[in-house]
Design a protein around this motif. Structure first.
Motif, PDB file in Angstrom:
ATOM      1  N   HIS A  79       0.821  -1.217   0.000  1.00  0.00           N
ATOM      2  CA  HIS A  79       0.000   0.000   0.000  1.00  0.00           C
ATOM      3  C   HIS A  79       0.853   1.264   0.000  1.00  0.00           C
ATOM      4  CE1 HIS A  79      -3.936  -1.858   0.209  1.00  0.00           C
ATOM      5  NE2 HIS A  79      -3.360  -2.783   0.935  1.00  0.00           N
ATOM      6  N   LEU A  80       1.959   1.250   0.727  1.00  0.00           N
ATOM      7  CA  LEU A  80       2.815   2.435   0.767  1.00  0.00           C
ATOM      8  C   LEU A  80       3.492   2.697  -0.573  1.00  0.00           C
ATOM      9  CD1 LEU A  80       4.484   2.275   4.295  1.00  0.00           C
ATOM     10  CD2 LEU A  80       2.549   3.665   3.538  1.00  0.00           C
ATOM     11  N   VAL A  81       3.870   1.649  -1.271  1.00  0.00           N
ATOM     12  CA  VAL A  81       4.478   1.839  -2.593  1.00  0.00           C
ATOM     13  C   VAL A  81       3.469   2.489  -3.538  1.00  0.00           C
ATOM     14  CG1 VAL A  81       5.345   0.632  -4.636  1.00  0.00           C
ATOM     15  CG2 VAL A  81       6.225   0.050  -2.380  1.00  0.00           C
ATOM     16  N   ALA A  82       2.238   1.994  -3.522  1.00  0.00           N
ATOM     17  CA  ALA A  82       1.196   2.588  -4.376  1.00  0.00           C
ATOM     18  C   ALA A  82       0.940   4.041  -3.972  1.00  0.00           C
ATOM     19  CB  ALA A  82      -0.092   1.777  -4.283  1.00  0.00           C
ATOM     20  N   ALA A  83       0.834   4.307  -2.684  1.00  0.00           N
ATOM     21  CA  ALA A  83       0.580   5.673  -2.204  1.00  0.00           C
ATOM     22  C   ALA A  83       1.784   6.568  -2.453  1.00  0.00           C
ATOM     23  CB  ALA A  83       0.234   5.651  -0.719  1.00  0.00           C
ATOM     24  N   GLN A 143       4.369  19.890  14.664  1.00  0.00           N
ATOM     25  CA  GLN A 143       5.600  20.650  14.512  1.00  0.00           C
ATOM     26  C   GLN A 143       6.659  19.831  13.766  1.00  0.00           C
ATOM     27  OE1 GLN A 143       7.262  21.993  18.201  1.00  0.00           O
ATOM     28  NE2 GLN A 143       8.892  23.156  17.220  1.00  0.00           N
ATOM     29  N   ALA A 144       6.773  18.558  14.094  1.00  0.00           N
ATOM     30  CA  ALA A 144       7.777  17.701  13.454  1.00  0.00           C
ATOM     31  C   ALA A 144       7.478  17.486  11.977  1.00  0.00           C
ATOM     32  CB  ALA A 144       7.841  16.351  14.173  1.00  0.00           C
ATOM     33  N   VAL A 145       6.202  17.331  11.649  1.00  0.00           N
ATOM     34  CA  VAL A 145       5.827  16.972  10.281  1.00  0.00           C
ATOM     35  C   VAL A 145       5.674  18.179   9.368  1.00  0.00           C
ATOM     36  CG1 VAL A 145       4.012  15.878   8.894  1.00  0.00           C
ATOM     37  CG2 VAL A 145       4.777  14.801  10.999  1.00  0.00           C
ATOM     38  N   CYS A 146       5.144  19.262   9.891  1.00  0.00           N
ATOM     39  CA  CYS A 146       4.835  20.414   9.028  1.00  0.00           C
ATOM     40  C   CYS A 146       6.044  20.932   8.274  1.00  0.00           C
ATOM     41  CB  CYS A 146       4.190  21.535   9.833  1.00  0.00           C
ATOM     42  SG  CYS A 146       2.463  21.182  10.210  1.00  0.00           S
ATOM     43  N   GLY A 147       7.202  20.935   8.875  1.00  0.00           N
ATOM     44  CA  GLY A 147       8.385  21.413   8.171  1.00  0.00           C
ATOM     45  C   GLY A 147       9.005  20.376   7.255  1.00  0.00           C
ATOM     46  N   SER A 148       8.446  19.188   7.223  1.00  0.00           N
ATOM     47  CA  SER A 148       9.059  18.092   6.474  1.00  0.00           C
ATOM     48  C   SER A 148       8.280  17.655   5.244  1.00  0.00           C
ATOM     49  CB  SER A 148       9.221  16.873   7.390  1.00  0.00           C
ATOM     50  OG  SER A 148       9.975  17.203   8.528  1.00  0.00           O
ATOM     51  N   VAL A 149       6.994  17.953   5.189  1.00  0.00           N
ATOM     52  CA  VAL A 149       6.199  17.539   4.036  1.00  0.00           C
ATOM     53  C   VAL A 149       5.997  18.728   3.100  1.00  0.00           C
ATOM     54  CG1 VAL A 149       5.038  15.662   5.246  1.00  0.00           C
ATOM     55  CG2 VAL A 149       4.001  17.918   5.227  1.00  0.00           C
ATOM     56  N   ARG A 150       5.837  18.424   1.842  1.00  0.00           N
ATOM     57  CA  ARG A 150       5.647  19.474   0.834  1.00  0.00           C
ATOM     58  C   ARG A 150       4.170  19.826   0.730  1.00  0.00           C
ATOM     59  NH1 ARG A 150       8.461  15.609  -2.173  1.00  0.00           N
ATOM     60  NH2 ARG A 150       6.600  15.453  -3.446  1.00  0.00           N
ATOM     61  N   ALA A 151       3.899  21.104   0.714  1.00  0.00           N
ATOM     62  CA  ALA A 151       2.519  21.581   0.576  1.00  0.00           C
ATOM     63  C   ALA A 151       1.954  21.160  -0.776  1.00  0.00           C
ATOM     64  CB  ALA A 151       2.476  23.098   0.722  1.00  0.00           C
ATOM     65  N   VAL A 155      -0.371  13.123   1.322  1.00  0.00           N
ATOM     66  CA  VAL A 155       0.398  12.442   2.365  1.00  0.00           C
ATOM     67  C   VAL A 155      -0.365  11.196   2.798  1.00  0.00           C
ATOM     68  CG1 VAL A 155       1.320  12.616   4.708  1.00  0.00           C
ATOM     69  CG2 VAL A 155       1.420  14.599   3.186  1.00  0.00           C
ATOM     70  N   THR A 156       0.343  10.079   2.864  1.00  0.00           N
ATOM     71  CA  THR A 156      -0.203   8.836   3.412  1.00  0.00           C
ATOM     72  C   THR A 156       0.445   8.633   4.775  1.00  0.00           C
ATOM     73  OG1 THR A 156      -0.499   7.864   1.233  1.00  0.00           O
ATOM     74  CG2 THR A 156      -0.396   6.337   3.092  1.00  0.00           C
ATOM     75  N   TRP A 157      -0.371   8.344   5.763  1.00  0.00           N
ATOM     76  CA  TRP A 157       0.109   8.154   7.126  1.00  0.00           C
ATOM     77  C   TRP A 157       0.226   6.663   7.430  1.00  0.00           C
ATOM     78  CZ3 TRP A 157       1.290  12.365  10.235  1.00  0.00           C
ATOM     79  CH2 TRP A 157       0.950  13.589   9.707  1.00  0.00           C
ATOM     80  N   ALA A 158       1.401   6.234   7.848  1.00  0.00           N
ATOM     81  CA  ALA A 158       1.632   4.852   8.279  1.00  0.00           C
ATOM     82  C   ALA A 158       1.716   4.866   9.802  1.00  0.00           C
ATOM     83  CB  ALA A 158       2.914   4.312   7.673  1.00  0.00           C
ATOM     84  N   ILE A 159       0.879   4.077  10.457  1.00  0.00           N
ATOM     85  CA  ILE A 159       0.840   4.076  11.917  1.00  0.00           C
ATOM     86  C   ILE A 159       1.159   2.704  12.495  1.00  0.00           C
ATOM     87  CG2 ILE A 159      -0.748   6.031  12.054  1.00  0.00           C
ATOM     88  CD1 ILE A 159      -2.967   3.923  12.671  1.00  0.00           C
ATOM     89  N   GLU A 160       1.843   1.886  11.737  1.00  0.00           N
ATOM     90  CA  GLU A 160       2.147   0.531  12.167  1.00  0.00           C
ATOM     91  C   GLU A 160       2.838   0.502  13.533  1.00  0.00           C
ATOM     92  OE1 GLU A 160       4.617  -3.320  10.491  1.00  0.00           O
ATOM     93  OE2 GLU A 160       5.123  -1.344   9.755  1.00  0.00           O
TER      94      GLU A 160
END
Length: 164
Positions: A79-83, A143-151, A155-160
């Protein structure tokens, strides 16, 4: 699995990350592993002697955990590869996950500071996208994510790592 040396792993979250890496390393012993993680054995070796690894591998419970980790990992990776082809992946509770590098994903790994420090100490690839945050505190994650992802990029969230 109640070995005294197993309980000496550094912290509960790191303990979970180390054990998951061990299960992935044991999966790599199979002739046709479901998940190929060339970094897992190095992580296991950093925390367990070969004798300890073989001792743990002899438990039926360990085989079950190895199988669960492999099946779950293969499902999630598909699923992550597709996303990931459509955008970015954020892994909460990343532990010693190396998917971003192994699967060539645009990914960000978020976990507790001791786990992120251990990732850096071990030298896992993709460490430039590692972000320390308590994943139970929304403000820290934001705070950790906002500066790291592109607007504007999905975004796919993995919570494993939060499910262990």
């Amino acid at each position: 699995l109640g070995q005294p040396w197993l309980r000496k792993l550094p912290g509960r979250a790191t303990n979970s990350a180390v054990k998951t890496a061990l299960w992935r390393a044991l999966e790599m012993r199979h002739p046709n592993p479901l998940v190929v993680d060339e970094f897992a054995q190095g992580i296991a070796d950093d925390y367990f002697t070969p004798d300890q690894q073989n001792h743990l591998a002899s438990y039926a419970t360990c085989q079950v955990l190895t199988d669960i980790t492999a099946v779950r990992g293969a499902f999630i990776e598909d699923h992550l590869v597709a996303a990931g082809r459509r955008g970015q992946v954020v892994s909460l509770g990343a532990g010693f996950d190396t998917r971003g590098h192994r699967l060539d994903l645009d990914s960000v790994n978020v976990d507790l500071p001791p786990v992120i420090e251990a990732r850096r100490r071990i030298g896992l690839p993709g460490h430039r996208q590692d972000r320390a945050a308590d994943v139970t505190k929304l403000g820290q994650v934001k705070q950790a994510v906002c500066g790291s992802v592109r607007a504007g990029v999905p975004v796919t969230w993995a919570i494993e790592g939060l499910l262990e």
